[in-house]
Design a protein around this motif. Structure first.
Motif, PDB file in Angstrom:
ATOM      1  N   TYR A 149      42.070  14.552 -28.435  1.00 22.25           N
ATOM      2  CA  TYR A 149      41.102  13.554 -28.908  1.00 22.25           C
ATOM      3  C   TYR A 149      40.649  14.041 -30.266  1.00 22.25           C
ATOM      4  O   TYR A 149      39.868  14.970 -30.367  1.00 22.25           O
ATOM      5  CB  TYR A 149      39.913  13.482 -27.952  1.00 22.25           C
ATOM      6  CG  TYR A 149      39.116  12.190 -28.013  1.00 22.25           C
ATOM      7  CD1 TYR A 149      39.028  11.369 -26.909  1.00 22.25           C
ATOM      8  CD2 TYR A 149      38.441  11.819 -29.173  1.00 22.25           C
ATOM      9  CE1 TYR A 149      38.281  10.202 -26.942  1.00 22.25           C
ATOM     10  CE2 TYR A 149      37.705  10.654 -29.207  1.00 22.25           C
ATOM     11  CZ  TYR A 149      37.631   9.846 -28.090  1.00 22.25           C
ATOM     12  OH  TYR A 149      36.900   8.689 -28.140  1.00 22.25           O
ATOM     13  N   SER A 150      41.187  13.446 -31.291  1.00 17.25           N
ATOM     14  CA  SER A 150      40.854  13.933 -32.621  1.00 17.25           C
ATOM     15  C   SER A 150      40.036  12.894 -33.381  1.00 17.25           C
ATOM     16  O   SER A 150      40.129  11.694 -33.136  1.00 17.25           O
ATOM     17  CB  SER A 150      42.125  14.267 -33.397  1.00 17.25           C
ATOM     18  OG  SER A 150      42.953  13.129 -33.518  1.00 17.25           O
ATOM     19  N   LEU A 151      39.239  13.397 -34.273  1.00 16.87           N
ATOM     20  CA  LEU A 151      38.411  12.544 -35.122  1.00 16.87           C
ATOM     21  C   LEU A 151      38.755  12.839 -36.566  1.00 16.87           C
ATOM     22  O   LEU A 151      39.043  13.976 -36.940  1.00 16.87           O
ATOM     23  CB  LEU A 151      36.923  12.830 -34.876  1.00 16.87           C
ATOM     24  CG  LEU A 151      36.433  12.627 -33.454  1.00 16.87           C
ATOM     25  CD1 LEU A 151      35.001  13.118 -33.319  1.00 16.87           C
ATOM     26  CD2 LEU A 151      36.528  11.176 -33.055  1.00 16.87           C
ATOM     27  N   GLU A 152      38.712  11.817 -37.358  1.00 17.45           N
ATOM     28  CA  GLU A 152      38.972  11.970 -38.782  1.00 17.45           C
ATOM     29  C   GLU A 152      37.644  11.913 -39.526  1.00 17.45           C
ATOM     30  O   GLU A 152      36.859  10.987 -39.334  1.00 17.45           O
ATOM     31  CB  GLU A 152      39.899  10.840 -39.251  1.00 17.45           C
ATOM     32  CG  GLU A 152      40.433  11.030 -40.635  1.00 17.45           C
ATOM     33  CD  GLU A 152      41.447   9.951 -40.983  1.00 17.45           C
ATOM     34  OE1 GLU A 152      41.262   9.305 -42.033  1.00 17.45           O
ATOM     35  OE2 GLU A 152      42.389   9.743 -40.200  1.00 17.45           O
ATOM     36  N   GLY A 153      37.384  12.918 -40.339  1.00 16.60           N
ATOM     37  CA  GLY A 153      36.140  12.948 -41.100  1.00 16.60           C
ATOM     38  C   GLY A 153      36.095  11.862 -42.159  1.00 16.60           C
ATOM     39  O   GLY A 153      37.102  11.540 -42.778  1.00 16.60           O
ATOM     40  N   ALA A 154      34.921  11.311 -42.344  1.00 20.37           N
ATOM     41  CA  ALA A 154      34.731  10.283 -43.362  1.00 20.37           C
ATOM     42  C   ALA A 154      34.326  10.952 -44.673  1.00 20.37           C
ATOM     43  O   ALA A 154      33.660  11.987 -44.666  1.00 20.37           O
ATOM     44  CB  ALA A 154      33.643   9.308 -42.919  1.00 20.37           C
TER      45      ALA A 154
END
Length: 92
Positions: free
Chosen positions: A61-66
Motif C-alpha cells: 500500500y504505497s502513497l505518493e507524496g504531493a
C-alpha cells in the motif's frame, strides 16, 4: 489467495464496517446504544489502521507524496472554507 490479497480484502471490509458504524451512530437515538456502537467503531478503526500499517510496511500500500505547492494550495482552500462555517454558534 496470497497474503497481500487477504490483507487487502480485510482492509476493504474494515473500511466498509467503519463507515457503516458511523451511519449507525448518527441514527442511534439511545445514548447507551450510541456509546456501544462508538466503542465497536473505534475497535474497527484501530484494526483498519493496523492493517494499513502492515500493508504499508510490506510495500503493498504505497502513497505518493504531493508537491509542497499542492499541499499549501489545498491548505489555503480549506482554511478559507473553514472560516465560512458558522462554528461559533454551534453547540459543543
Amino acid at each position: 489467495m496470497n497474503d497481500k490479497d487477504f490483507l487487502t480484502d480485510l482492509l476493504s471490509t474494515e473500511k466498509y464496517m467503519t463507515a457503516s458504524y458511523g451511519t449507525a451512530m448518527n441514527e442511534a437515538s439511545h445514548m447507551q446504544l450510541y456509546q456501544e456502537i462508538a466503542s465497536v467503531c473505534n475497535e474497527s478503526d484501530q484494526c483498519m489502521r493496523d492493517l494499513f500499517n502492515t500493508m504499508f510496511q510490506k510495500g503493498w500500500y504505497s502513497l505518493e507524496g504531493a508537491p509542497q505547492q499542492t499541499i499549501q494550495q489545498a491548505f489555503q482552500e480549506y482554511t478559507g472554507m473553514k472560516s465560512q462555517l458558522p462554528s461559533g454558534n454551534m453547540p459543543h
